[in-house]
Design an enzyme around this catalytic site. Structure first.
Site, PDB file in Angstrom:
ATOM      1  NE  ARG A 398      -3.234  -2.230   3.051  1.00 24.59           N
ATOM      2  CZ  ARG A 398      -4.320  -2.692   2.665  1.00 24.59           C
ATOM      3  NH1 ARG A 398      -5.065  -2.159   1.561  1.00 24.59           N
ATOM      4  NH2 ARG A 398      -5.046  -3.813   3.184  1.00 24.59           N
ATOM      5  CG  HIS A 458       1.679  -8.503   3.866  1.00 28.52           C
ATOM      6  ND1 HIS A 458       2.046  -8.721   5.414  1.00 28.52           N
ATOM      7  CD2 HIS A 458       0.603  -7.431   4.056  1.00 28.52           C
ATOM      8  CE1 HIS A 458       1.325  -7.974   6.004  1.00 28.52           C
ATOM      9  NE2 HIS A 458       0.519  -7.209   5.198  1.00 28.52           N
TER      10      HIS A 458
END
Length: 795
Positions: A398, A458
């Site tokens: 993100r 991730h």
């Protein structure tokens, strides 16, 4: 413990079956417990008033996501006739029913907190949120003119009758459900009007200094509906809001283009099944029955709300310029080792590059205490312009919509560096943002990898390859948080900047996997999921059990966002039964049940809910006095260990280990923000006694970061020695590798030598309390820990 069969401890404990559902909490109910702790912060009058409003809004934001993701997933399983039971023994249908009922009183409490506590307290502080009918005729006339000029043109009434199909209602949109009747028709007509999201929810009707007055936008619209629906009898107006499933899936293996697939998934979410309907408490049966029928939902999915529906927009109040109603302002500090002459008010422009400073020794960065811009962002910005840098690689899960990180990568490519970026398109609710960055990066000629089949990426890592006089050197950043300048101001995250060649070589393999055909199975130092992490963590836990079995003691401290993986829970149970002392700081989801005799009586589960979101992952294994420390991106959840690419790095620098020890000790001495889990999965908040000082983890860390900024002699990011910790969790101090003179002791002789300087506290968590020279106390679970402290303080 190696070779132990799953679910069994040893010959004396063969009757304990650790696969039994009684030893596991439900994942979904555990997450709701966390949301209850968030809501508690809104109700806690020890918090500043606008901080309570912020938590009230966060409760809505968090539970919206919970229903979209978790309840949506349960509903998909039910519709697919899945009846498999989870490790806690529940089917999807059973979980769905329990979750819906557990959430109901939480929403009722949220409304009560607003109506009975926060709204009156705001009014007393000069911030009034008024009902429309309580306004003067003059104010109502002003609002009518405002409605006619500014709001009415943006509204679109959508009626449902034989000539009009039932309107599409978008996810999380607040709406008015209106029943009308015309002179020509005897049957009421249902009309939906969406409350526009591009208008302020709080319509200002007065502002003078610190005195504010507002009315909610939906009340303004409702009071003036005859201008939107002329020549009709308005029979009823009711507010409602629905939540749709976000678990819309498509197989990656059959998608010709992952970008096309992600775009289709985003679009499909708009039309996904409804998983929750919130309605005004007084909505008439006719309107409710119509919604139930047309939206195809169960009555159990309906939540009747007596106050405002949708508190997320209440963040608007938090932004008011009322510092007297907020916590003391905090601005992230430059890291002492990375301060530039300008930030240190010096005129000289001569200062080492960030790479020279990292080469001098590893650097621990701790957000939001340390500035993201001064640390991680600077690392990438200097890499982009440094003529000696050959390549820059990073993984983006993100990032901010106006990301300077992305701009640094573009600048690096413009400056002739080799740039490779892994962008995870499947980062939920950030897919659209990440798609935009993928297109921008590719337009700049940067090689972008965006996902691997079957795995999410991730990892929070970046690699810089730099040509130096003695050859090519690798500089790495491995962290727990996203490369996001916005969340770095509100999320607690750790990261390490290092020139360790082994870590750099491991990251080379990871980044090669993102663009190549396979992930290497051999790594020098990093724990990499899904290849080595599960096996290594299991080995570490079993090693502590072996030490405890042999009488050498055992100690594990882990800080994670979630502990869900059943196999790791079972390993922790086995370690506890072997005598390992275990503290788990778990922010939200936790399947493990502490305090069960004889399975988990040596395990304590803590949760800290504070001003900043605890997001860092940190692991400590005592290893018979030769401790190992790790930090990185992975929680102890099945998805992180088996279905994501994760990286966890060892921390070997004694100076950094001392900072990490200070962080953990501070958290477990917290008596303001810390909760302790009971065996049934509920939590009790720790509170100071009348004669005990308040210890707030995040306040202490802010102060210690300030102190570090003034303590040039330390050059640590956190000043760990300036202030004693009023409490301890008995972690072995990091020893100087050249100092091996620390005597081994079981602590008995030391305690006998200082009988008046320790005592047995009235505590379920701690067995020993040591009095410090300044009158404070430090608490310990073991005799050895108390003895070490007595030796340190008194000799």
């Amino acid at each position: 413990m190696n070779g132990t069969e799953p679910g069994r401890i040893n010959e004396t404990d063969v009757s304990i079956d650790l696969s039994s559902p009684e030893y596991y909490l439900n994942r979904e109910l555990s997450e709701l417990e966390f949301q209850g702790r968030v809501l508690h912060e809104a109700a806690d009058d020890r918090n500043p008033l606008l901080e309570r409003i912020r938590f009230l809004a966060y409760f809505t934001k968090n539970t919206d996501e919970f229903f979209m993701k978790r309840v949506g997933g349960l509903k998909e399983q039910i519709e697919a006739n899945v009846t498999d039971r989870t490790v806690d023994g529940r089917t999807p249908a059973e979980q769905w029913r329990e979750v819906l009922e557990k959430a109901r009183p939480m929403f009722e409490r949220q409304t009560d907190v607003w109506q009975d506590e926060l709204k009156p307290a705001l009014a007393e502080a000069g911030i009034r949120v008024l009902d429309y009918e309580d306004l003067s005729a003059e104010k109502q006339a002003d609002l009518r003119a405002y409605f006619r000029e500014s709001i009415l043109p943006t509204l679109t009434p959508l009626s449902f009758d034989p000539a009009h199909p039932f309107p599409f209602i978008s996810n999380l949109s607040l709406s008015l459900g209106i029943l009308t009747r015309s002179e020509a028709s005897g049957e009421p007509t249902f009309t939906r009007v969406k409350i526009p999201r591009n208008q302020p929810r709080f319509v200002e009707i007065h502002h003078d200094g610190n005195d504010y007055a507002y009315v909610l936008l939906e009340d303004v619209i409702e009071a003036n509906l005859e201008l939107l629906l002329p020549n009709l009898d308005i029979l009823d107006v009711s507010k409602f809001r629905l939540t749709r499933n976000a678990e819309v899936r498509r197989s990656e293996e059959v998608a010709e283009d992952l970008i096309d697939m992600i775009e289709e998934v985003i679009e499909q979410r708009r039309f996904a099944k409804v998983v929750r309907l919130e309605v005004a408490e007084d909505m008439p049966d006719r309107s409710l029955e119509l919604l139930l029928e047309q939206l195809d939902i169960d009555e159990r999915e309906v939540y009747h709300r007596s106050g405002p529906i949708d508190f997320e927009d209440f963040f608007e109040l938090v932004d008011l310029d009322r510092p007297d109603l907020k916590p003391p302002a905090w601005a992230p500090r430059p890291h002492p080792r990375l301060e530039t002459p300008r930030s240190r008010n010096k005129t000289s422009e001569a200062h080492p590059t960030i790479f020279e400073e990292i080469k001098r020794g590893d650097i621990l960065v701790h957000h939001p205490y340390h500035s993201f811009e001064n640390t991680v962002q600077r690392f990438l910005e200097e890499a982009a312009t440094d003529p000696q840098v050959l390549a820059v690689k990073t993984a983006i899960y993100r990032t901010a919509s106006d990301s300077k990180v992305i701009q640094s990568l573009i600048d690096a490519a413009d400056n002739g560096k080799q740039v490779a970026v892994m962008v995870e398109l499947k980062a939920r609710f950030d897919e659209q943002n990440n798609l935009q960055w993928v297109r921008r990066l590719e337009e700049e000629g940067i090689h972008v990898a965006y996902g691997t089949i079957g795995l999410k990426t991730h990892t929070k890592a970046a690699l810089v390859v730099r040509q130096e006089n003695d050859g090519v050197r690798l500089y790495s950043h491995v962290g727990t948080g996203n490369y996001h300048s916005g969340t770095s101001k509100g999320y607690v995250d750790l990261g390490i900047l290092t020139s360790d060649r082994d870590i750099g070589q491991d990251l080379v393999k990871v980044f090669n996997f993102f663009t190549g055909p396979s992930l290497d199975e051999e790594f020098r130092k990093l724990l990499i999921a899904p290849e080595t992490m599960r096996e290594k963590v299991t080995d570490f836990i079993r090693r502590e059990a072996e030490h405890a079995d042999a009488g050498r003691g055992g100690r594990i401290v882990a800080k994670v966002n979630g502990l869900e993986d059943p196999d790791l829970v079972a390993e922790l149970y086995r370690a506890s039964m072997a005598g390992v002392d275990i503290d788990l700081i778990v922010r939200d989801i936790c399947r493990l049940r502490p305090g069960l005799e004889p399975v988990s009586e040596n395990i304590t589960v803590h949760s800290v809910v504070g001003r900043f979101l605890e997001h860092s992952r940190l692991f400590y294994f005592e290893n018979d006095g030769d401790p190992e420390w790790y930090l990185g991106s992975a929680d102890w959840m099945t998805r992180n260990l088996d279905h994501r690419v994760e990286a966890v790095a060892p921390v070997e620098d004694p100076n950094i280990r001392e900072q990490l020890r200070f962080i953990l000790e501070t958290m477990l001495a917290d008596n303001r923000r810390r909760w302790v889990m009971r065996a049934d999965g509920t939590y009790e908040q720790v509170r100071p006694s009348d004669d005990e000082p308040v210890r707030d983890t995040q306040s202490i860390l802010m102060e210690q970061t300030r102190r570090a900024g003034r303590a040039d002699r330390e050059r640590r990011g956190i000043a760990v020695n300036d202030q004693p910790i009023e409490g301890s969790l008995d972690i072995e101090p990091s020893a100087d590798p050249e100092d091996s003179d620390t005597p081994e002791t079981n602590g008995r002789d030391v305690l006998e030598a200082h009988p008046d300087r320790w005592y047995t506290p009235d505590s379920d968590q701690y067995a020993y309390a040591v009095r410090t020279p300044d009158g404070d106390r430090r608490y310990f679970k073991t005799r050895e820990g108390a003895a070490r402290m007595l030796e340190q303080l008194y000799g």
